[in-house]
Design an enzyme around this catalytic site. Structure first.
Site, PDB file in Angstrom:
ATOM      1  N   CYS A  37      94.240 -24.810  32.626  1.00 58.73           N
ATOM      2  CA  CYS A  37      95.235 -25.682  31.983  1.00 58.73           C
ATOM      3  C   CYS A  37      94.657 -27.080  31.767  1.00 58.73           C
ATOM      4  O   CYS A  37      94.457 -27.837  32.718  1.00 58.73           O
ATOM      5  CB  CYS A  37      96.487 -25.730  32.858  1.00 58.73           C
ATOM      6  SG  CYS A  37      97.681 -26.988  32.390  1.00 58.73           S
ATOM      7  N   CYS A  40      96.805 -29.978  32.941  1.00 56.26           N
ATOM      8  CA  CYS A  40      96.777 -30.044  34.417  1.00 56.26           C
ATOM      9  C   CYS A  40      95.595 -30.885  34.890  1.00 56.26           C
ATOM     10  O   CYS A  40      95.724 -31.703  35.806  1.00 56.26           O
ATOM     11  CB  CYS A  40      96.674 -28.646  35.015  1.00 56.26           C
ATOM     12  SG  CYS A  40      98.077 -27.558  34.672  1.00 56.26           S
TER      13      CYS A  40
END
Length: 287
Positions: A37, A40
């Protein structure tokens, strides 16, 4: 594993202790992330930086959602990153996506205890004991030292308004952060403030009761009577006045009856038998 004392990796087996139990000592920010991600990876250094800066006023718990799918399912995580804040063993806030540092600070500051919270608590105790002047003086002094405390700011604005210092109240309330109205307590304070404004300049309660009894079609008097009732703690009588307005004329005061009911539901905590009953009556009236 993280080496910071303020950051830890969490698994299904450690979550209840590392997050729920620990959140009774200080808020715990839980970051649900995954290695693939991109957002993230952008967010994680910001959260780690804040954890170090706040020095234990909150703790950061990281959950690898790929490895801890049970936790992701348990907390309804559908997008990454998802960040949830826990306090006193319960989730109190969340955001999804890589948010800017300023927004994250505002969220944390809303829920992290600060020295001025003790002054606010003492002031509210004074008010409950009948010493409104002392409570107001304490809040004004506390606000000078910590103008960024939204809860304190909201209560100060309310008390100023209730004392008739409306212009000062409005100036103070302009200092509320953008996220403040999402807080249940602050939302209730702001709702009460609307009723204080609604009742300002209106006749006394007994006079309004006579007016409405003699002229039931006087919706302006009925609106003010509801505000007087609510501020006197006569909640059901207040709700009934505003429901009557909705039933009589939805267009009165730009739907003032419905807006007053919704504000009262917020003030009353959004739950309970009285709120549920009048939500149902309102829904039946407007559908």
């Amino acid at each position: 594993m993280a080496t910071s004392p303020y950051t830890t990796d969490v698994t299904e087996s450690s979550f209840d202790h590392a997050v729920l139990a620990r959140s009774r000592e200080a808020p715990v920010l839980v970051d649900f992330w995954a290695a693939w991600c991109g957002p993230c990876r952008s967010l994680m250094p910001i959260l780690a930086k804040l954890a170090e800066e706040y020095q234990g006023r909150f703790f950061l718990a990281k959950v690898n959602s790929d490895e801890q799918q049970g936790l992701a399912t348990r907390f309804g995580v559908r997008s990454l990153p998802t960040v949830k804040l826990f306090k006193q063993g319960a989730e109190v806030a969340q955001f999804v996506g890589a948010q800017p540092e300023r927004m994250i600070r505002e969220l944390l500051d809303t829920h992290i205890d600060r020295p001025s919270d003790a002054l606010l608590s003492a002031a509210l105790d004074q008010e409950a004991a009948g010493d409104r002047a002392g409570a107001l003086a304490r809040l004004e002094a506390a606000h000078e030292t910590d103008p960024g405390n939204d809860r304190l700011t909201a209560h100060l604005g309310r008390l100023l308004c209730e004392q008739g210092r409306v212009a000062e109240s409005e100036a103070v309330l302009k200092g509320l952060s953008a996220r403040a109205l999402g807080d249940a307590e602050i939302g209730a304070v702001m709702a009460r403030l609307e009723f204080v404004r609604m009742a300002a300049g209106a006749p006394p309660l007994a006079d309004l009761e006579r007016t409405v009894g003699t002229h039931p079609e006087d919706l302006r008097a009925r609106l003010a009577l509801g505000a007087r009732y609510l501020l006197a703690g006569r909640h059901e009588e207040a709700l009934e006045q505003w429901l009557t307005i909705v039933r009589t004329d939805r267009h009165f005061g730009d739907d003032a009856g419905r807006r007053a009911l919704l504000a009262a539901f917020t003030l009353l905590g959004g739950k309970g038998d009285l709120v549920r009953r009048y939500r149902g009556l309102l829904a039946a009236t407007i559908t």
